[in-house]
Scaffold this active site. Structure first.
Site, PDB file in Angstrom:
ATOM      1  N   GLU A   1       0.838  -1.206   0.000  1.00  0.00           N
ATOM      2  CA  GLU A   1       0.000   0.000   0.000  1.00  0.00           C
ATOM      3  C   GLU A   1       0.874   1.258   0.000  1.00  0.00           C
ATOM      4  OE1 GLU A   1      -2.536   2.429   3.239  1.00  0.00           O
ATOM      5  OE2 GLU A   1      -2.450   0.256   3.508  1.00  0.00           O
TER       6      GLU A   1
ATOM      7  N   ASP B   1       0.893   3.883  -3.184  1.00  0.00           N
ATOM      8  CA  ASP B   1       0.536   5.286  -3.013  1.00  0.00           C
ATOM      9  C   ASP B   1       1.513   6.178  -3.777  1.00  0.00           C
ATOM     10  OD1 ASP B   1      -0.887   7.525  -1.667  1.00  0.00           O
ATOM     11  OD2 ASP B   1       1.035   7.811  -0.673  1.00  0.00           O
TER      12      ASP B   1
ATOM     13  N   ASP C   1      -7.378   1.193   0.328  1.00  0.00           N
ATOM     14  CA  ASP C   1      -6.009   0.733   0.617  1.00  0.00           C
ATOM     15  C   ASP C   1      -5.640  -0.468  -0.254  1.00  0.00           C
ATOM     16  OD1 ASP C   1      -5.797   2.691   2.508  1.00  0.00           O
ATOM     17  OD2 ASP C   1      -6.068   1.376   4.244  1.00  0.00           O
TER      18      ASP C   1
ATOM     19  N   GLU D   1      -4.490   0.573  -3.741  1.00  0.00           N
ATOM     20  CA  GLU D   1      -3.092   1.031  -3.752  1.00  0.00           C
ATOM     21  C   GLU D   1      -2.135  -0.158  -3.695  1.00  0.00           C
ATOM     22  OE1 GLU D   1      -3.149   5.500  -1.842  1.00  0.00           O
ATOM     23  OE2 GLU D   1      -2.901   3.824  -0.462  1.00  0.00           O
TER      24      GLU D   1
END
Length: 222
Positions: free
Chosen positions: A42, A46, A115, A118
């Site tokens: 994650e 990002d 989440d 990502e």
């Protein structure tokens, strides 16, 4: 859990399916089964998401200034946008969750779903490189970027309306969302603005904020 169905949904076939499984593993499941959660993926996803969306805007929206691009990116790279992507591809059917999260329907929670998107972006990147990750991001977020880029230079009609109406003293201006139509990933909101309890105008948009802005714009025109 047949992850092949998710691969079809997202349009990417993994060489190492364990990467996808890891991307869908919530901390609650990881703790119970002593495996790695998707938190590190994650984190990486990002950063990839920010870079790819920035590059896409830089190349496509040459009219936007740096500050405007920052605003557009903040609007797009957010929980709500990623949640829509997760809903579109039925991520909720494929998450690995702990017992407590299963009981409280954690697979429907926007934060968990966002989440996981990502994390999947990072998994695609590690498995196949930047190009397939970029393809996934652009295909799923280009419409959101388009909408945000159109709105970024838009006058703040709510502020203008407030200033106009308050010229005659204190007034009570209220906004209400009166309807929501369409699937989760493509909703249309309708808002109304009222002055001291009297409805002035209504407006529609793809977000609550946009609907309220359109209502304010129509009230000003009226």
């Amino acid at each position: 859990m047949n992850l092949e169905n998710l691969e079809k949904n997202i349009g990417y076939k993994f060489g190492n399916i364990e990467l996808l499984k890891n991307a869908l593993t919530h901390t609650s499941y990881a703790y119970e089964h002593h495996v790695q959660s998707n938190e590190k993926l994650e984190f990486l996803g990002d950063s990839i998401l920010e870079f790819v969306s920035s590059e896409y805007m830089y190349n496509k929206y040459t009219n936007l200034k740096e500050g405007e691009m920052t605003k557009v990116r903040a609007t797009v790279v957010c929980e709500q946008s990623l949640y829509k992507v997760a809903v579109l591809h039925n991520f909720s059917d494929f998450l690995y969750l702990g017992k407590s999260e299963v009981m409280t329907h954690g697979n429907k929670r926007p934060a968990i779903l966002a989440d996981s998107v990502e994390a999947v972006i990072a998994a695609i990147y590690i498995d196949g490189g930047l190009e397939p990750a970029k393809k996934f991001i652009v295909e799923n977020l280009k419409n959101e970027i388009e909408i945000a880029s159109k709105n970024v230079g838009q006058k703040d009609y709510k502020t203008v309306l407030q200033e106009e109406l308050q010229k005659n003293g204190d007034v009570k201006i209220e906004y209400h969302i009166i309807s929501e139509k369409g699937p989760d990933h493509d909703k249309i909101f309708e808002a109304e603005v009222s002055l001291n309890g009297k409805v002035l105008a209504q407006g529609k948009g793809k977000s609550k904020k946009e609907a309220e802005m359109q209502a304010a714009k129509k009230a000003l025109e009226n």
